[in-house]
Design a protein around this motif. Structure first.
Motif, PDB file in Angstrom:
ATOM      1  N   TYR A   1       0.836  -1.198   0.000  1.00  0.00           N
ATOM      2  CA  TYR A   1       0.000   0.000   0.000  1.00  0.00           C
ATOM      3  C   TYR A   1       0.875   1.253   0.000  1.00  0.00           C
ATOM      4  O   TYR A   1       1.971   1.262   0.563  1.00  0.00           O
TER       5      TYR A   1
ATOM      6  N   PRO B   1      -9.412   3.389   2.424  1.00  0.00           N
ATOM      7  CA  PRO B   1      -9.057   3.781   1.048  1.00  0.00           C
ATOM      8  C   PRO B   1      -8.758   5.261   0.884  1.00  0.00           C
ATOM      9  O   PRO B   1      -8.104   5.645  -0.088  1.00  0.00           O
TER      10      PRO B   1
ATOM     11  N   LEU C   1      -3.499   3.533  -0.796  1.00  0.00           N
ATOM     12  CA  LEU C   1      -3.786   3.030  -2.138  1.00  0.00           C
ATOM     13  C   LEU C   1      -3.179   1.638  -2.281  1.00  0.00           C
ATOM     14  O   LEU C   1      -1.979   1.446  -2.044  1.00  0.00           O
ATOM     15  N   ASP C   2      -3.992   0.662  -2.649  1.00  0.00           N
ATOM     16  CA  ASP C   2      -3.514  -0.690  -2.902  1.00  0.00           C
ATOM     17  C   ASP C   2      -2.732  -0.685  -4.222  1.00  0.00           C
ATOM     18  O   ASP C   2      -3.301  -0.444  -5.284  1.00  0.00           O
TER      19      ASP C   2
END
Length: 301
Positions: free
Chosen positions: A50, A66, A70-71
Motif C-alpha cells: 500500500y 481507502p 492506495l492498494d
C-alpha cells in the motif's frame, strides 16, 4: 494448442519461498507509526503493498482506509503469483519456491524470467519422481559476425507439460543466477487442456498504449507506455474434443489462463504464440466432417 487454467496459489498451496515477506526492500506496516505521503508499506497477512495518500497517516488500517492508502499490488514474495505481466518477484539467487497443489497437476509455466537456469523437481511419498533442469542462456548466431560479437541473452520463459500427476506431489522450482538478483514475473501451475493443432497462419500483435503526437510545427511528442501482446490463431480441433473445448470456453469466460501454441519453450515460435491472458474471441466453426476450426483472439492480462 495447450491451455493451462491456473491453480490459485494460496497460503495452503505455497509451502515455502526463499523470498521473505516483508522482503529486505520492503517495510512492514506498523499501526503506531506516522507515515508521510507516498510512503509504501507491506501487510504480510494480506500479501499486499500500500502507498500512503496523505501526510501524518497514523492508525489507519490500509485494507479498510481507502482515503488514506492506495492498494498498489502484491508484495514482492507474491508478485510471481498475481498473473500480471508488469510485476516480478525479485530475490537474490536462488529464488526457490515449494508448492503443494493438493490436486493432480501436469503443467508448470514460469514467465518473465531474468536468470541463468531453472530446476524443477517433484517429490511424492518421500521420493523424487521428476527432475528437469533448463539452462536459460541463449545466443542467436546467424552469421560469422554474430558468432564473434553477438552478446549472450536469456530465455524469459519455461513451460513444462510433462509433470507426473501425483495427488500428493510436492513441486519445487529453483531459479538461479551466477550474479545479480533473479526475477520471475509469473508462475502458473495446473492441468492443461489440449484443444488441437495451431495453423501456420497465426499472428503475433500488440496493443500499443504509447502516445505519438505532433504540434503545429510538425515536431513529435513521444510518450512511451507499455504494450500488451495479443495473438490471432486458428486451431484445428478433432470432433471428439469439441465438447471438452466448449466446457473450457465457459470456464475461461473473463478468466486468465496460459495459452501455448507451441509445446517446446526453446522453439523459435514459442514466445510469439505464448500468452498469459484471456480470450477476446473463441469461435468454433463446424464446417469439416471430422474437424472443427477454432478461431482464437487472445490478449495478455
Amino acid at each position: 494448442m495447450r491451455v493451462v487454467p491456473p491453480l490459485p496459489i494460496t497460503d495452503s498451496v505455497l509451502t515455502s519461498s526463499t523470498c521473505a515477506e516483508p522482503h529486505a526492500s520492503e517495510t512492514a506496516y506498523a499501526a503506531g507509526t506516522s507515515y508521510a505521503i507516498d510512503d509504501v508499506v507491506v501487510v504480510a497477512a494480506e500479501h499486499k503493498t500500500y502507498q500512503s495518500l496523505q501526510a501524518a497517516n497514523t492508525g489507519h488500517a490500509p485494507a479498510s482506509s481507502p482515503a488514506w492508502w492506495l492498494d498498489i499490488g502484491a508484495s514482492n514474495r507474491w508478485k510471481m503469483f498475481d498473473l500480471l505481466r508488469n510485476t516480478q518477484t525479485e530475490q537474490a539467487s536462488p529464488l526457490t519456491v515449494v508448492i503443494t497443489p493438493g490436486v493432480r497437476v501436469n503443467s508448470l509455466v514460469l514467465l518473465g524470467l531474468i536468470a541463468d537456469a531453472v530446476a524443477v523437481s517433484i517429490d511424492s511419498g518421500g521420493a523424487t519422481v521428476y527432475e528437469h533442469t533448463q539452462n536459460l542462456s541463449t545466443r542467436e548466431v546467424l552469421d560469422w559476425y554474430d558468432y564473434f560479437f553477438e552478446p549472450f541473452t536469456h530465455q524469459v520463459s519455461v513451460a513444462l507439460f510433462d509433470l507426473p500427476p501425483y495427488t500428493d506431489a510436492v513441486v519445487t522450482a529453483a531459479i538461479t543466477s551466477a550474479s545479480g538478483n533473479v526475477k520471475c514475473g509469473s508462475l502458473v501451475i495446473g492441468t492443461y487442456v489440449y484443444i488441437g493443432e495451431v495453423d501456420h497462419n497465426a499472428e503475433s500483435d500488440a496493443l500499443n498504449f504509447s502516445v505519438v503526437e505532433r504540434n503545429v510545427f510538425g515536431d513529435s511528442l513521444l510518450i512511451p507506455r507499455r504494450s500488451v501482446p495479443k495473438t490471432n490463431q486458428t486451431v484445428w480441433c478433432k470432433k471428439d474434443r469439441v465438447d471438452k473445448v466448449r466446457e473450457l470456453r465457459t470456464l475461461l469466460n473473463a478468466a486468465p489462463a496460459f495459452w501455448s501454441g507451441v509445446d517446446d519453450s526453446a522453439d523459435g515460435w514459442y514466445e510469439a504464440l505464448a500468452i498469459l491472458g484471456y480470450y477476446r474471441r473463441f469461435t468454433i466453426n463446424i464446417t469439416q466432417p471430422d474437424d472443427a476450426v477454432i478461431t482464437l483472439e487472445l490478449e495478455e492480462i
